[in-house]
Enzyme design. Structure first.
Site, PDB file in Angstrom:
ATOM      1  CB  THR A   1     -17.788  13.629   5.168  1.00 18.49           C
ATOM      2  OG1 THR A   1     -16.865  13.666   4.077  1.00 18.49           O
ATOM      3  CG2 THR A   1     -17.419  14.703   6.167  1.00 18.49           C
TER       4      THR A   1
ATOM      5  N   GLY B   1       0.978   4.055   0.895  1.00 16.64           N
ATOM      6  CA  GLY B   1       0.592   4.110   2.306  1.00 16.64           C
ATOM      7  C   GLY B   1       0.747   5.481   2.937  1.00 16.64           C
TER       8      GLY B   1
ATOM      9  CG  ASP C   1      -9.324   6.893  -1.589  1.00 20.85           C
ATOM     10  OD1 ASP C   1      -9.660   8.011  -1.165  1.00 20.85           O
ATOM     11  OD2 ASP C   1      -8.796   6.012  -0.885  1.00 20.85           O
TER      12      ASP C   1
HETATM   13  P1  ADP Z   1      -2.732   4.491   0.242  1.00 21.28           P
HETATM   14  O1  ADP Z   1      -3.829   4.139  -0.690  1.00 21.28           O
HETATM   15  O2  ADP Z   1      -3.028   5.675   1.083  1.00 21.28           O
HETATM   16  O3  ADP Z   1      -1.408   4.637  -0.433  1.00 21.28           O
HETATM   17  P2  ADP Z   1      -3.344   1.868   1.202  1.00 21.28           P
HETATM   18  O4  ADP Z   1      -2.934   1.095   2.399  1.00 21.28           O
HETATM   19  O5  ADP Z   1      -4.771   2.052   0.920  1.00 21.28           O
HETATM   20  O6  ADP Z   1      -2.589   3.288   1.273  1.00 21.28           O
HETATM   21  O7  ADP Z   1      -2.724   1.201  -0.089  1.00 21.28           O
HETATM   22  C1  ADP Z   1      -1.353   0.909  -0.148  1.00 21.28           C
HETATM   23  C2  ADP Z   1      -1.203  -0.505  -0.687  1.00 21.28           C
HETATM   24  O8  ADP Z   1      -1.574  -0.531  -2.078  1.00 21.28           O
HETATM   25  C3  ADP Z   1       0.239  -0.973  -0.679  1.00 21.28           C
HETATM   26  O9  ADP Z   1       0.580  -1.516   0.585  1.00 21.28           O
HETATM   27  C4  ADP Z   1       0.201  -2.034  -1.768  1.00 21.28           C
HETATM   28  O10 ADP Z   1      -0.391  -3.219  -1.282  1.00 21.28           O
HETATM   29  C5  ADP Z   1      -0.768  -1.445  -2.774  1.00 21.28           C
HETATM   30  N1  ADP Z   1      -0.079  -0.697  -3.842  1.00 21.28           N
HETATM   31  C6  ADP Z   1      -0.279   0.573  -4.198  1.00 21.28           C
HETATM   32  N2  ADP Z   1       0.504   0.945  -5.239  1.00 21.28           N
HETATM   33  C7  ADP Z   1       1.234  -0.148  -5.552  1.00 21.28           C
HETATM   34  C8  ADP Z   1       2.242  -0.406  -6.529  1.00 21.28           C
HETATM   35  N3  ADP Z   1       2.665   0.510  -7.393  1.00 21.28           N
HETATM   36  N4  ADP Z   1       2.761  -1.665  -6.552  1.00 21.28           N
HETATM   37  C9  ADP Z   1       2.352  -2.596  -5.696  1.00 21.28           C
HETATM   38  N5  ADP Z   1       1.427  -2.403  -4.744  1.00 21.28           N
HETATM   39  C10 ADP Z   1       0.865  -1.194  -4.662  1.00 21.28           C
HETATM   40 MG    MG Z   2      -5.737   3.475  -0.157  1.00 22.01          MG
END
Ligand code: ADP
Ligand code: MG
Length: 384
Positions: free
Chosen positions: A33, A119, A174
């Site tokens: 949404t 992720g 988010d």
């Molecule tokens: P979500 O936000 O749902 O977890 P996303 O694909 O939007 O999934 O974000 C995940 C990405 O954010 C990871 O693949 C990495 O690149 C980055 N990320 C998130 N937290 C960390 C962390 N603690 N250390 C390194 N990279 C991170």
């Molecule tokens: Mg994300």
């Protein structure tokens, strides 16, 4: 295990100026949404990403994460779409976008430790961005973290980092959740004007818990499908002569559907319009303390996402069906879909039974073991 502060000191040879953190989030209802100017209702998770940081008096950013085996150095003025690549874009992008917005930020030494599953649809990316933004606000004397308006500025900078530097075309939910959600409340977020309000969300008073299940299913399909859904919404908005589908009230849905040329488009739009209406129905049910109704609306949302919007998947459906069969008041996929996580509203007395049944159902279907955990509504980005 060395602490975050010890790791920082070992890597950089000096102590951090402080540690800041920001939460992951789970959206209670209002899915797909945000890009339609609609409503969403996230809570902040108790899982947080911590960022130890020290200000530098030059433009250099030195970044390390305990979750990644890499160390990156980049100058703020070199940051651009796709550079730095990978996870450090989320960190560097925040300083870049604050500077773009006119704030005097310099370089940082940073070590991050994320407890939000990466992720899993629980927004580890915004938790990372917002922990860095909180640090930058304090270390460069921006004062933004101290007011609601300032927090909105930080959230917008984080979203821009994710969109423009990391290249992920996400809406602002988010970052808004990470900056504005408060303990024991859900955040009603109006994505048309960016306004927020707090809705009581204390399940313990009702002997209920919110069970989150990370399906561990990959989002591989998500990118192309996400774009396709956004395109459908834009096409329909054009045909209906509105800027955002938000402008179509649920009472005028049939009339709007009659103007659309094909069944797929009609189903997509029916999801968006009914989902936006369900958000305020959940808000009202929460205010009335009618948790059975909240559960019913969760399941209705799932059915709409599964059948009309077609963004669910085997794993998400299995969590929802199993949870409801084992006594949950309702359950739904949460996040963009095609994997990620699902939520269920479960009486305290049957939490063990529900999570065991979900695990057993996955084992029987020969799927990767999911992870279920109970969560409460936690607080926003702050200095630790
Ligand atoms: P979500 O936000 O749902 O977890 P996303 O694909 O939007 O999934 O974000 C995940 C990405 O954010 C990871 O693949 C990495 O690149 C980055 N990320 C998130 N937290 C960390 C962390 N603690 N250390 C390194 N990279 C991170
Ligand atoms: Mg994300």
């Amino acid at each position: 295990m060395p602490s975050l502060t010890e790791t920082f000191a070992a890597r950089f040879g000096h102590a951090p100026d402080g540690v800041w953190s920001a939460p992951g989030r789970v959206n209670l209802i209002g899915e797909h949404t945000d890009y339609n100017g609609g409503l969403a209702l996230p809570i902040a998770l108790p899982h947080r990403t911590h960022c130890a940081a020290a200000a530098r008096d030059d433009d250099l950013l030195r970044i390390h994460s305990l979750q990644e085996d890499s160390f990156v150095e980049v100058r703020i003025d070199e940051v651009t779409a796709g550079h730095p690549a990978g996870w450090t874009a989320y960190v560097a992008g925040v300083l870049w976008s604050l500077r773009q917005a006119g704030y005097a930020v310099r370089g940082l030494d940073v070590v991050v430790d994320g407890q939000v599953p990466l992720g899993a649809g629980l927004s580890s990316s915004a938790a990372l961005e917002c922990s860095v933004a909180a640090a930058a606000s304090d270390l460069f004397g921006l004062g933004l973290i101290e007011t609601a308006e300032g927090r909105s500025v930080l959230a917008a900078a984080c979203q821009r980092a994710e969109n423009d530097i990391a290249g992920a075309p996400t809406g602002g939910m988010d970052q808004a959740a990470a900056m504005h959600a408060t303990e024991n409340h859900a955040l009603r977020l109006d994505c048309r004007d960016g306004s927020t309000s707090q809705v009581p969300f204390d399940l313990s008073a009702h002997d209920l818990v919110l069970l989150v299940t990370d399906t561990r299913a990959s989002h591989a399909l998500a990118d192309g499908q996400y774009g396709a859904r956004r395109d459908s919404c834009e096409t329909a908005a054009d045909l209906l002569g509105v800027e955002y589908l938000r402008e179509i009230d649920v009472s005028a849905l049939d009339e709007a559907l009659a103007k659309l040329p094909d069944d797929v488009l009609r189903r997509r739009i029916r999801h968006v319009v009914t989902e936006i209406a369900r958000v305020d129905e959940v808000v009202e049910a929460l205010r009335q303390g009618d948790l059975a109704e909240v559960g019913r609306l969760f399941t209705a949302s799932h059915e709409s996402l599964r059948d009309d919007y077609e963004v669910s998947c085997t794993e998400l459906d299995l969590v929802v069906d199993t949870a409801v069969a084992e006594g949950a008041l309702g359950a739904r996929m949460t996040g963009g879909g095609f994997g990620g996580s699902a939520i269920a509203l479960v009486p305290v007395a049957c939490v063990e039974q529900v999570s065991a049944a979900i695990a057993a159902a996955f084992a029987e279907a020969q799927l990767t073991a999911p992870q279920s955990f109970s969560v409460t509504a936690a607080g926003p980005a702050a200095r630790d």
